[in-house]
Write a protein that holds these residues in place. Structure first.
Motif, short mmCIF file in Angstrom:
data_model
loop_
_atom_site.label_atom_id
_atom_site.label_comp_id
_atom_site.label_asym_id
_atom_site.label_seq_id
_atom_site.Cartn_x
_atom_site.Cartn_y
_atom_site.Cartn_z
N SER A 40 0.82 -1.22 0.00
CA SER A 40 0.00 0.00 0.00
C SER A 40 0.84 1.26 0.00
N LEU A 61 0.90 2.73 -3.52
CA LEU A 61 -0.37 2.91 -4.22
C LEU A 61 -0.97 4.28 -3.93
N LEU A 94 -6.37 2.30 -2.78
CA LEU A 94 -6.42 0.91 -2.35
C LEU A 94 -7.77 0.63 -1.72
#
Length: 447
Positions: free
Chosen positions: A316, A319, A322
């Motif tokens: 994560s 990103l 998410l």
């Protein structure tokens, strides 16, 4: 209309006419041949989304570079052989499993060979789907299956209309109601892995930037297969993975461990959006529990292994968006996140929280939300943190929170209703999947 009269029309009138014409799906191809101006407007819409069957792949290489460059979405429907009533409630034979695997492998190999020659574009999303026409002809009549299952144009009223009056007592349907649960072996057949591995000789595809595997693809695309697909899509930027939760305890543990490895090692580093929706189906799990052969190995536990939680938390960090629904509980994710020190890029984080339900004590809900509200301060770019589940009414009133859609007039019966009425962002689950969820759940079950 003559060419001269068309040329005399004001621009806004031309656009209105072309908008109306472009909505006539069955005739758009002929409309594009009217004149160059019509072609310029309509042709991008004609080629924007390709809905393909496996036989269509023979014609795909003949697309010109000009028209291939207009394609933004490709959905490949891999049709599996039909099966009869003599086998619909029994375990799938090894020969049939092998046949399904061969069909899937050959289809993927052919598609990737074709797309490997395509030039890169700004965006091209690839969706994969597998099904047998027989899936909805026996026990699972209310399931959305195959190319005819698309519900893009359905209105809210159409979705709420009474389902077709199926009457097939042999398969548990009487006057449009499912009065008998499917046999455990029929469930296992529908949700079996479609393939255990893919050939490493599959060519890389640089044109594809998005991969979608929706819940409609009930035959599982398991992590080892997903791993190779990701390795062959080096320009991937977004992924939607709506898997079905394995009901067998051993398979669930193994799948979680392998998926953790896929997230860590195979997901391209420049992926910015990841949406995971692990569909739990409590009705089918209950049906399998009632079978003595399956009762001891079936479970519907929401908790994921620590290895998988850790892999998702670490991934994560790179990103921007998410969303993880049901695969990992919000408390697991947030607890692991607090012990992770990295520079997060996340702008939107969406998680399901099992504690947000009617049965949970208010003090435990309050404690969870209080803890969850503290960590986003360390994530400088985070714009929205969404914690959701099916019930919101017992959130503690003494907390200073803005709880949207707390008072709902509609009845929340299942996940599709919750997603729809809470107006969760599109990244939680594919919009078509939401409509299918609600349509499938509209059939009253009595077992």
């Amino acid at each position: 209309m003559s060419g001269s009269s068309w040329a005399l029309l004001p621009l806004e009138i031309k656009l209105q006419i072309l908008e109306v014409v472009s909505r006539q799906r069955g005739y758009r191809g002929s409309f594009a041949a009217v004149c160059s101006e019509w072609k310029t407007f309509i042709e991008p819409q004609n080629f924007y989304r390709l809905e393909l069957q496996v036989p269509c792949l023979e014609q795909l290489p003949h697309m010109t570079a000009r028209t291939a460059g207009l394609v933004r979405q490709i959905r490949l429907n891999i049709e599996l052989p039909r099966y009869s009533c003599r086998s619909c409630q029994w375990p799938e034979s090894e020969s049939r499993k092998s046949q399904h695997s061969a069909v899937f492998r050959a289809s993927i190999l052919k598609l990737f060979t074709i797309l490997s020659a395509w030039k890169t574009t700004d965006r091209l999303v690839l969706e994969l789907n597998t099904f047998s026409p027989s899936d909805s002809e026996h026990w699972f009549k209310n399931y959305c299956v195959g190319p005819d299952a698309q519900t893009d144009g359905e209105s809210e009223q159409q979705q709420q209309e009474a389902p077709t009056r199926w009457h097939d007592p042999k398969h548990g349907w009487v006057d449009g109601r499912q009065i008998e649960s499917p046999p455990a072996h029929a469930i296992s057949r529908l949700f079996a892995p479609i393939c255990l591995s893919l050939p490493k000789s599959i060519l890389e595809v640089h044109a594809v930037t998005g991969l979608v595997i929706r819940r409609e693809c009930r035959r599982q695309v398991i992590p080892p297969v997903l791993r190779l697909l990701l390795q062959k899509l080096p320009r991937l930027q977004t992924m939607v993975y709506e898997s079905w939760r394995f009901c067998r305890r051993g398979m669930k543990i193994a799948c979680d461990r392998e998926f953790a490895s896929v997230i860590q090692d195979a997901l391209p580093s420049h992926v910015e959006m990841l949406s995971i929706f692990e569909s739990p189906n409590s009705e089918l799990v209950s049906a399998m529990h009632r079978d003595p052969l399956f009762a001891q190995v079936i479970h519907d536990n929401m908790a994921a292994g620590a290895e998988l939680v850790r892999a998702l938390v670490l991934r994560s960090c790179d990103l921007k968006h998410l969303s993880i629904s049901f695969m990992v509980d919000a408390r697991q994710f947030l607890d692991s996140l607090q012990s992770t020190h990295c520079c997060h890029k996340l702008r939107l984080l969406t998680l399901t929280a099992s504690i947000l339900k009617r049965e949970s004590p208010r003090n435990r809900i309050a404690s969870f939300i209080s803890g969850a509200s503290s960590f986003p301060q360390e994530m400088k770019q985070l714009e929205r943190l969404i914690l959701w589940n099916k019930s919101w009414k017992k959130v503690a009133p003494d907390l200073y929170l803005r709880i949207e859609n707390e008072q709902l007039q509609a009845v929340i019966k299942q996940h599709g209703d919750a997603i729809y009425h809470l107006r969760l962002p599109g990244g939680v689950i594919d919009p078509i999947s939401v409509r299918q969820l609600r349509r499938e759940a509209s059939v009253e079950e009595e077992f």
